[in-house]
Design a protein around this motif. Structure first.
Motif, PDB file in Angstrom:
ATOM      1  N   GLY A  68      51.748  22.513 -22.460  1.00 13.37           N
ATOM      2  CA  GLY A  68      51.679  23.164 -23.764  1.00 13.37           C
ATOM      3  C   GLY A  68      52.620  24.332 -23.901  1.00 13.37           C
ATOM      4  N   ASN A  69      53.016  24.935 -22.772  1.00 13.88           N
ATOM      5  CA  ASN A  69      53.957  26.051 -22.794  1.00 13.88           C
ATOM      6  C   ASN A  69      55.406  25.587 -22.709  1.00 13.88           C
ATOM      7  OD1 ASN A  69      51.736  27.856 -22.601  1.00 13.88           O
ATOM      8  ND2 ASN A  69      51.713  27.607 -20.389  1.00 13.88           N
ATOM      9  N   ASN A  70      55.599  24.332 -22.300  1.00  8.96           N
ATOM     10  CA  ASN A  70      56.940  23.893 -21.920  1.00  8.96           C
ATOM     11  C   ASN A  70      57.690  23.128 -22.993  1.00  8.96           C
ATOM     12  OD1 ASN A  70      56.562  24.996 -19.364  1.00  8.96           O
ATOM     13  ND2 ASN A  70      55.758  23.101 -18.495  1.00  8.96           N
ATOM     14  N   VAL A  71      56.985  22.364 -23.829  1.00  8.09           N
ATOM     15  CA  VAL A  71      57.712  21.433 -24.688  1.00  8.09           C
ATOM     16  C   VAL A  71      58.503  22.127 -25.797  1.00  8.09           C
ATOM     17  CG1 VAL A  71      56.165  19.512 -24.216  1.00  8.09           C
ATOM     18  CG2 VAL A  71      55.699  21.001 -26.160  1.00  8.09           C
ATOM     19  N   ALA A  89      46.924  16.084 -26.130  1.00 10.25           N
ATOM     20  CA  ALA A  89      46.145  16.001 -24.893  1.00 10.25           C
ATOM     21  C   ALA A  89      45.883  17.386 -24.312  1.00 10.25           C
ATOM     22  CB  ALA A  89      46.877  15.129 -23.878  1.00 10.25           C
ATOM     23  N   VAL A  90      46.884  18.265 -24.385  1.00 11.57           N
ATOM     24  CA  VAL A  90      46.701  19.637 -23.896  1.00 11.57           C
ATOM     25  C   VAL A  90      45.625  20.358 -24.709  1.00 11.57           C
ATOM     26  CG1 VAL A  90      47.810  21.912 -23.751  1.00 11.57           C
ATOM     27  CG2 VAL A  90      48.984  19.894 -22.864  1.00 11.57           C
ATOM     28  N   GLY A  91      45.663  20.177 -26.025  1.00 13.56           N
ATOM     29  CA  GLY A  91      44.651  20.810 -26.868  1.00 13.56           C
ATOM     30  C   GLY A  91      43.244  20.362 -26.503  1.00 13.56           C
ATOM     31  N   LYS A  92      43.071  19.053 -26.275  1.00 13.67           N
ATOM     32  CA  LYS A  92      41.759  18.531 -25.885  1.00 13.67           C
ATOM     33  C   LYS A  92      41.322  19.090 -24.541  1.00 13.67           C
ATOM     34  CE  LYS A  92      42.189  14.234 -28.505  1.00 13.67           C
ATOM     35  NZ  LYS A  92      42.352  12.757 -28.409  1.00 13.67           N
ATOM     36  N   GLN A  93      42.277  19.196 -23.599  1.00  9.98           N
ATOM     37  CA  GLN A  93      41.926  19.717 -22.283  1.00  9.98           C
ATOM     38  C   GLN A  93      41.561  21.195 -22.350  1.00  9.98           C
ATOM     39  OE1 GLN A  93      41.176  18.327 -19.563  1.00  9.98           O
ATOM     40  NE2 GLN A  93      41.016  20.179 -18.291  1.00  9.98           N
ATOM     41  N   ARG A  94      42.272  21.957 -23.155  1.00 16.49           N
ATOM     42  CA  ARG A  94      41.929  23.381 -23.305  1.00 16.49           C
ATOM     43  C   ARG A  94      40.530  23.535 -23.902  1.00 16.49           C
ATOM     44  NH1 ARG A  94      46.511  27.520 -23.514  1.00 16.49           N
ATOM     45  NH2 ARG A  94      44.817  28.757 -24.428  1.00 16.49           N
ATOM     46  N   THR A  95      40.202  22.697 -24.891  1.00 18.37           N
ATOM     47  CA  THR A  95      38.857  22.722 -25.456  1.00 18.37           C
ATOM     48  C   THR A  95      37.813  22.407 -24.383  1.00 18.37           C
ATOM     49  OG1 THR A  95      39.599  22.118 -27.675  1.00 18.37           O
ATOM     50  CG2 THR A  95      37.318  21.632 -27.134  1.00 18.37           C
ATOM     51  N   LEU A 117      58.872  12.499 -22.357  1.00 18.35           N
ATOM     52  CA  LEU A 117      57.483  12.353 -22.789  1.00 18.35           C
ATOM     53  C   LEU A 117      57.413  12.417 -24.316  1.00 18.35           C
ATOM     54  CD1 LEU A 117      55.925  14.904 -20.268  1.00 18.35           C
ATOM     55  CD2 LEU A 117      55.916  12.414 -20.024  1.00 18.35           C
ATOM     56  N   ASP A 118      56.310  11.965 -24.873  1.00 25.23           N
ATOM     57  CA  ASP A 118      56.066  12.107 -26.306  1.00 25.23           C
ATOM     58  C   ASP A 118      55.451  13.494 -26.517  1.00 25.23           C
ATOM     59  OD1 ASP A 118      54.893  12.209 -28.840  1.00 25.23           O
ATOM     60  OD2 ASP A 118      54.474  10.061 -28.858  1.00 25.23           O
ATOM     61  N   PRO A 119      56.208  14.464 -27.051  1.00 24.18           N
ATOM     62  CA  PRO A 119      55.697  15.836 -27.111  1.00 24.18           C
ATOM     63  C   PRO A 119      54.438  15.985 -27.960  1.00 24.18           C
ATOM     64  CG  PRO A 119      57.761  15.630 -28.334  1.00 24.18           C
ATOM     65  CD  PRO A 119      57.585  14.367 -27.572  1.00 24.18           C
TER      66      PRO A 119
END
Length: 303
Positions: A220-223, A156-162, A148-150
């Motif tokens: 977000g925890n894995n990359v 995307a993770v940041g937007k979803q957390r928001t 994946l593109d980290p």
């Protein structure tokens, strides 16, 4: 004999099976092995099967569901968090030390796939673990970084957390396509992926609590997690790495050799099972029989 038990990680219960050998005597101090399941798996699948077989050879074994998954507690559900996965193992050690029939100087760990990476990582700082074995080990997050593109994922993770902080529902994604046909329709026909689907999504290895559900924000925890970081300095316990020589894209062959070469262990060995793939070592009789023979000898010599 198998007992359903629970042990604490922080303020929730981790669900586990404690497997006792046939000749179990609670008045004797005995060796124990913690068995750590792959990502997307549960204790009833491959790690649990290895645990039962090792118990038949005289070891006490403990297989558990990762926090947030299976029958274990913790919120949010379906979270795959490397730090918590490693802490689960340490909490399993804590529990074993409360049992009067466990020899605290003879506790080992066996991890399969991502569980192998977590097992090795736990042993870096958990000196109560006296021997480490892995089967089809995966430096799980390395695979995500390469496929994946980290930066894109983290955005995307940041937007979803928001969004979730402002009331949106969590996004749950699949670990894998739900069938081989679905995978091929999406242009996915790599050996490891197809065999993964065949194990987890068919009667071969399927379990209802292995639900193929992953919390999207887990990425977000894995990359940025490297299971083998500082293994060249801190992984000094005896080590056995078992891999199959049928190399697939998930990278367990490469990861196994990386762990073996990097580990500071003075006593270490890598065992290559010929004509075996990553998932053959989950449940195929010929491959798992060879792996079990190596594991039994290793743990008898080092615990």
């Amino acid at each position: 004999m198998q007992k359903s038990i629970q042990f604490k990680n922080k303020n929730w219960e981790v669900a586990a099976y404690l497997n006792l050998p046939e000749n179990f005597d609670e008045n004797l101090k005995q060796r124990a092995i913690i068995c750590v399941h792959p990502g997307s798996s549960v204790k009833e699948q491959t790690a649990g099967e290895y645990a039962k077989k090792l118990a038949q050879e005289g070891f006490i074994t403990l297989a558990f569901d990762a926090s947030f998954q299976g029958e274990s507690g913790g919120e949010p559900r379906f979270l795959e968090d490397p730090a918590t996965r490693v802490e689960d193992i340490k909490c399993a050690v804590d529990h074993l030390t409360t049992l009067k029939f466990i020899d605290n100087e003879k506790i080992g760990v066996l991890g399969i796939c991502a569980g192998g990476g977590y097992a090795a990582n736990a042993a870096l700082t958990e000196r109560r673990i006296k021997a480490v074995a892995t089967v089809s080990t995966s430096n799980f997050c390395r695979a995500y970084k390469e496929s994946l593109d980290p930066i894109q994922i983290l955005e995307a993770v940041g937007k979803q957390r928001t969004a979730e902080a402002n009331g949106a529902e969590p996004i749950i994604v699949n670990w894998t396509p739900n069938s081989v046909e679905e995978a091929k329709a999406q242009g996915m026909d790599e050996l490891d992926l197809l065999e993964c689907i065949d194990y987890y999504r068919t009667p071969r290895g399927n379990h209802p609590r292995s639900s193929n559900q992953l919390l999207f924000t887990s990425f977000g925890n894995n990359v940025n997690f490297d299971a083998f970081h500082l293994a060249d300095q801190l992984l000094t316990q005896p080590l056995l790495v078992i891999v199959g020589d049928k190399v697939g894209a998930f990278g367990s062959y490469r990861d196994g050799f990386e762990l073996y070469n990097k580990a500071a262990s003075k006593s270490k060995n890598i065992h290559v099972v010929k004509d075996a793939s990553h998932y053959d070592l989950y449940d195929h009789p010929k491959a798992t029989s060879e792996a079990m023979s190596a594991l039994i000898l290793f743990f008898k010599e080092n615990l």
